[in-house]
Write a protein that holds these residues in place. Structure first.
Motif, PDB file in Angstrom:
ATOM      1  N   GLY A 232       3.885   0.141   2.033  1.00  0.00           N
ATOM      2  CA  GLY A 232       3.829  -0.407   1.615  1.00  0.00           C
ATOM      3  C   GLY A 232       2.720  -1.339   1.819  1.00  0.00           C
ATOM      4  N   GLY A 233       2.757  -1.277   3.703  1.00  0.00           N
ATOM      5  CA  GLY A 233       1.314  -2.332   4.723  1.00  0.00           C
ATOM      6  C   GLY A 233       0.020  -1.305   4.526  1.00  0.00           C
ATOM      7  N   ALA A 234       0.062  -0.461   4.147  1.00  0.00           N
ATOM      8  CA  ALA A 234      -0.970   1.015   4.266  1.00  0.00           C
ATOM      9  C   ALA A 234      -2.116   0.304   1.983  1.00  0.00           C
ATOM     10  CB  ALA A 234      -0.914   1.773   4.128  1.00  0.00           C
ATOM     11  N   LEU A 235      -0.822   0.094   1.025  1.00  0.00           N
ATOM     12  CA  LEU A 235      -1.371  -0.310  -0.155  1.00  0.00           C
ATOM     13  C   LEU A 235      -2.053  -2.007   0.437  1.00  0.00           C
ATOM     14  CD1 LEU A 235       0.476   1.700  -1.933  1.00  0.00           C
ATOM     15  CD2 LEU A 235      -0.861   2.140  -1.728  1.00  0.00           C
ATOM     16  N   VAL A 236      -1.444  -2.223   0.570  1.00  0.00           N
ATOM     17  CA  VAL A 236      -1.554  -3.812   1.049  1.00  0.00           C
ATOM     18  C   VAL A 236      -2.808  -3.971   1.602  1.00  0.00           C
ATOM     19  CG1 VAL A 236      -1.118  -5.835   1.674  1.00  0.00           C
ATOM     20  CG2 VAL A 236       0.730  -5.000   0.885  1.00  0.00           C
ATOM     21  N   LEU A 237      -2.807  -3.176   2.824  1.00  0.00           N
ATOM     22  CA  LEU A 237      -4.379  -3.173   3.745  1.00  0.00           C
ATOM     23  C   LEU A 237      -5.403  -2.597   1.866  1.00  0.00           C
ATOM     24  CD1 LEU A 237      -5.831  -3.542   6.018  1.00  0.00           C
ATOM     25  CD2 LEU A 237      -5.152  -0.966   7.070  1.00  0.00           C
ATOM     26  N   ALA A 238      -5.034  -2.161   1.856  1.00  0.00           N
ATOM     27  CA  ALA A 238      -6.415  -0.998   1.273  1.00  0.00           C
ATOM     28  C   ALA A 238      -6.749  -2.383  -0.329  1.00  0.00           C
ATOM     29  CB  ALA A 238      -5.854  -0.043   0.373  1.00  0.00           C
ATOM     30  N   CYS A 239      -5.654  -2.963  -0.386  1.00  0.00           N
ATOM     31  CA  CYS A 239      -5.277  -3.720  -1.594  1.00  0.00           C
ATOM     32  C   CYS A 239      -6.931  -5.129  -1.249  1.00  0.00           C
ATOM     33  CB  CYS A 239      -4.773  -4.547  -1.749  1.00  0.00           C
ATOM     34  SG  CYS A 239      -5.037  -5.409  -3.526  1.00  0.00           S
TER      35      CYS A 239
END
Length: 617
Positions: free
Chosen positions: A600-607
Motif C-alpha cells: 500500500g505504501g509503495a502505491l501511495v508513494l508512486a501516486c
C-alpha cells in the motif's frame, strides 16, 4: 518421572546455544498464546527417557512489566517446569546474578549453569563454584555452552535433579510495598544478597580491566562507528563468498532440468500448464529455497563468529543511541547494513535482537533498505529517461526516502512491537575478546540453514504457484496471462497511482523478485520473451536494454518512470524475503501486516511522486 526443563537467563547468556545443543532438530517454534513473544519447545532422549526443554524468553529480570518477563515469571510460578536451569555469564558474574536473585523468591527447583567458563580462563580468573553451591543450596555446574563435551554431564545433572530436586536455600530479604522507596529498597536488598553470595567466590590475578588499543578505537564516537560499518560490510561480503558455491549449485537446477523435463512431458502430451509447473516452477522453487538456506548459512557463520568473539557488542554500543530513535537497540545496525546486500540476510541477522518485538520491528525496518538486486534495476531504467546526472539524483532521492521510510515504519509498528514504556537505554558490559569455537559456529549455522530450507519449502511453493497462476499463458504471449487481463482491467485505477498496465505488471513482479523487473518490462514492451520465462529465469536471461529503452521512452512519460522506480524500490522486497520474515518471526499475521503496509505504501508513494513530478517534468 516429570521431565520438563525450563532454561532461564538474560539475553546473550547462552540459552539458545544450550537449547539447540540439547534438542537439535527436535524443536517446535511458535508464539506464546495471545502474545507476540517467541516460544521454543524441544526434546532430547537420555537413558531411554524423553526430556522436554522450554527456552524461556530472554529477560533481565522477573519483576518487570515487559511481555518477556511476565510470560517467564508466570510460566515458572505455574509449576509447568519441573526443573529450572538458570544460566549466567560467569565472565560477568556479579551482573548476571541478578536473575538468580529475582528467581529466588519463586521457591522452585533449580540448577545454576556458570556459562562461558572458557572466557573466565582467558581473564585469568578462578571461580569457587563449590562455595557458591554451598551458599545457594542448589547444584552449580561450570560450563561452556559452545563446547559439546560437557553436555553428557549436564544431562546427568538434569536426570539426578528431576529425581531429587533442590531449591535455593538463601533468599534476598526484601520489603513489601509498591512505593518508589520500597522498590529501591527491594533492588538494594537483591544487590546486597548477590554481594553476600559472591563474597570470595571469584579470584582474579588482575581485578582491573583496561581497554585495549582496539577497544579504544571501537568505542570512539566517530572512528568507532566507521570501523563497525566497515567490519560489518566486510563480514557480509565474506558471507556472500561463503554462500556463493551453494547458490551456484542451486542456480544450475532450473537450467539443467528445464528442457529435459519439458521435452519429456511434451512427448507424453501432458497439458502445457503441468509442463510449466514441473519444468519451470518446481526447479525454481528448489533454487529459491537453496539460495535462501545459503544466505542463512553464510550470514550465521560469519556473524556468529563476530558475536562469539565479542565484536557485535561493540557495534551495538556504537549505534544504540541512533537506533533508539527508531525504537530499536544498537544490535539492529548489523541487519540494517546487511539489508543493502540482501533483505534475506538482514532478516536472518535480526536473530541477535533481545526479544521478539524488537526482532519483528527490525525486520520491518530492514524491508525499507533497498537491496542489491534493485540497485541493478534503478540505474538501467533511470538512465533511459534522466541521463547520468539525473540517475545520480534519483539514487540520492531514494536513499533520502529510505531514511524517511524507516522512521515511518518505526512510527506505525513500533508502538505495538516495542512500546515506549518497555524501551530503555542499553546497559551492557563489553565482553572480553576470546577465541571462537568453530565447530559450534559451523554446527549452529548448518542447523539453522537446514531448518529454514525445510520450513521455507512449503511457503515458497505456495507463493510461486500463486504467481505462476497469474502469469501463465498457454500461448506464451503476455496477452494470454491472467496478470495481463487483470492489469488492463484495473488500469484506470493504477493510472491514478501513475502506473500503466505494463509498469503495474512489472511492479507486481518486483514483489516476486527484483531481478524479474527488467525481464517483465521486456516482455511487456518489446515482446521478445514470455512472461513466465522473464520472471522465473530473470537472473540468466539476456535483456535487450537498448530496445527496451527505445520502446519505453516512447510509451511512458518521465513521471510514470519515476513513480515506477520508487514503487518497485519500496515494494515488498521479494518472495524469499517475505518467506524468511515469516519463518523468522513465526507470525503469519505480522508478516502479512508488514507486507500489506509496504504494498500500500509503495502505491501511495508512486501516486505522490507521479503527480508532483508531473508538475516539473
Amino acid at each position: 518421572m516429570n521431565t520438563r526443563i525450563a532454561l532461564l537467563g538474560q539475553p546473550n547468556s547462552g540459552k539458545s546455544t544450550v537449547y539447540n545443543a540439547l534438542t537439535g532438530a527436535r524443536q517446535h517454534v511458535g508464539n506464546w498464546p495471545g502474545k507476540t513473544v517467541e516460544k521454543n519447545d524441544g526434546y532430547y532422549m537420555h537413558n531411554g527417557t524423553r526430556y522436554t526443554v522450554t527456552d524461556l524468553p530472554g529477560s533481565y529480570g522477573l519483576s518487570g512489566n515487559s511481555d518477556e518477563e511476565i510470560i517467564t515469571a508466570e510460566f515458572i510460578r505455574s509449576g509447568q517446569a519441573d526443573l529450572v536451569c538458570i544460566l549466567v555469564d560467569a565472565s560477568q558474574l556479579e551482573r548476571s546474578m541478578f536473575m538468580v536473585a529475582e528467581f529466588a523468591a519463586l521457591d522452585k527447583p533449580a540448577v545454576l549453569l556458570l556459562n562461558m567458563m572458557d572466557v573466565v580462563k582467558t581473564q585469568k580468573k578462578e571461580i569457587d563454584f563449590k562455595l557458591l553451591e554451598k551458599r545457594l543450596g542448589i547444584p552449580v555446574l561450570p560450563f561452556t555452552a559452545a563446547d559439546h563435551k560437557g553436555y553428557g554431564e549436564l544431562k546427568g545433572l538434569f536426570e539426578r535433579e528431576l529425581q531429587d530436586p533442590h531449591k535455593l536455600s538463601s533468599v534476598p530479604q526484601t520489603t513489601v510495598g509498591v512505593t518508589g522507596e520500597a522498590v529501591l529498597a527491594q533492588s538494594q536488598a537483591k544487590y546486597d544478597w548477590i554481594a553476600q553470595m559472591l563474597k570470595d567466590v571469584t579470584h582474579a590475578d588482575s581485578p582491573d580491566y583496561k581497554l585495549s588499543r582496539f577497544d579504544r578505537l571501537t568505542t570512539s564516537p566517530v572512528l568507532g562507528k566507521i570501523l563497525c560499518i566497515v567490519v560489518v560490510l566486510a563480514a557480509f561480503l565474506v558471507a556472500m563468498i561463503v554462500m556463493m558455491p551453494f547458490m551456484t549449485i542451486g542456480s544450475m537446477i532450473p537450467a539443467v532440468l528445464n528442457k529435459p523435463v519439458s521435452n519429456l512431458l511434451n512427448g507424453w502430451n501432458v497439458h502445457p500448464w503441468l509442463v510449466s509447473v514441473f519444468s519451470m516452477v518446481i526447479p525454481n522453487i528448489l533454487y529459491f529455497t537453496i539460495s535462501m538456506a545459503s544466505f542463512v548459512f553464510g550470514v550465521n557463520l560469519v556473524f556468529g563468529f563476530l558475536e562469539e568473539i565479542g565484536f557485535l557488542a561493540r557495534a551495538a554500543y556504537q549505534f544504540d543511541g541512533v537506533l533508539s530513535r527508531l525504537g530499536l537497540q544498537g544490535k539492529a545496525i548489523c541487519p540494517l547494513l546487511m539489508g543493502f546486500g540482501c533483505t534475506i540476510g538482514g532478516a536472518c541477522g535480526t536473530r541477535i535482537m533481545d526479544n521478539w518485538g524488537q526482532r519483528m520491528l527490525a525486520m520491518a525496518v530492514v524491508w525499507a533498505v533497498p537491496c542489491g538486486a534493485i540497485w541493478g534495476v534503478i540505474p538501467v531504467i533511470s538512465s533511459m529517461f534522466f541521463g547520468p546526472a539525473g540517475t545520480l539524483l534519483v539514487c540520492l532521492l531514494i536513499l533520502v526516502y529510505m531514511a524517511l521510510m524507516m522512521w515511518i515504519v518505526s512510527l506505525v509498528f513500533g508502538r505495538t512491537l516495542a512500546p515506549a514504556e518497555t524501551r530503555s537505554g542499553m546497559i551492557m558490559e563489553l565482553p572480553p575478546y576470546h577465541k571462537a569455537h568453530w565447530k559450534h559456529i559451523i554446527r549452529e549455522a548448518f542447523m539453522k540453514a537446514w531448518d529454514i530450507f525445510k520450513r521455507a519449502l512449503s511457503t515458497v511453493t505456495l507463493v510461486s504457484l500463486f504467481f505462476y497462476a497469474f502469469s501463465f499463458s498457454g500461448s506464451g504471449s503476455i496477452e494470454g496471462s491472467l496478470l495481463y487481463r487483470v492489469g488492463t482491467a484495473i488500469e484506470p485505477v493504477t493510472r491514478f497511482f501513475g502506473l500503466g498496465w505494463q509498469t503495474f505488471m512489472a511492479f507486481v513482479s518486483s514483489a516476486f523478485a527484483k531481478e524479474a523487473v527488467l525481464g517483465v518490462l521486456n516482455a511487456a514492451f518489446v515482446g521478445k520473451s514470455n512472461l513466465m520465462e522473464a520472471t522465473f529465469f530473470a537472473k540468466t536471461a539476456v535483456q535487450d536494454n537498448a530496445a527496451l529503452a527505445a520502446t519505453m521512452s516512447q510509451n511512458i512519460s518521465k513521471p510514470e518512470a519515476l513513480a515506477f522506480l520508487f514503487a518497485c524500490t519500496f515494494n515488498v522486497p521479494c518472495v524469499m524475503a517475505l518467506t524468511t520474515t515469516f519463518r523468522e518471526s513465526h507470525s503469519l499475521k505480522w508478516t502479512a501486516r508488514v507486507a500489506a503496509f509496504y504494498i500500500g505504501g509503495a502505491l501511495v508513494l508512486a501516486c505522490i511522486v507521479f503527480h508532483i513530478s508531473a508538475l516539473f517534468l
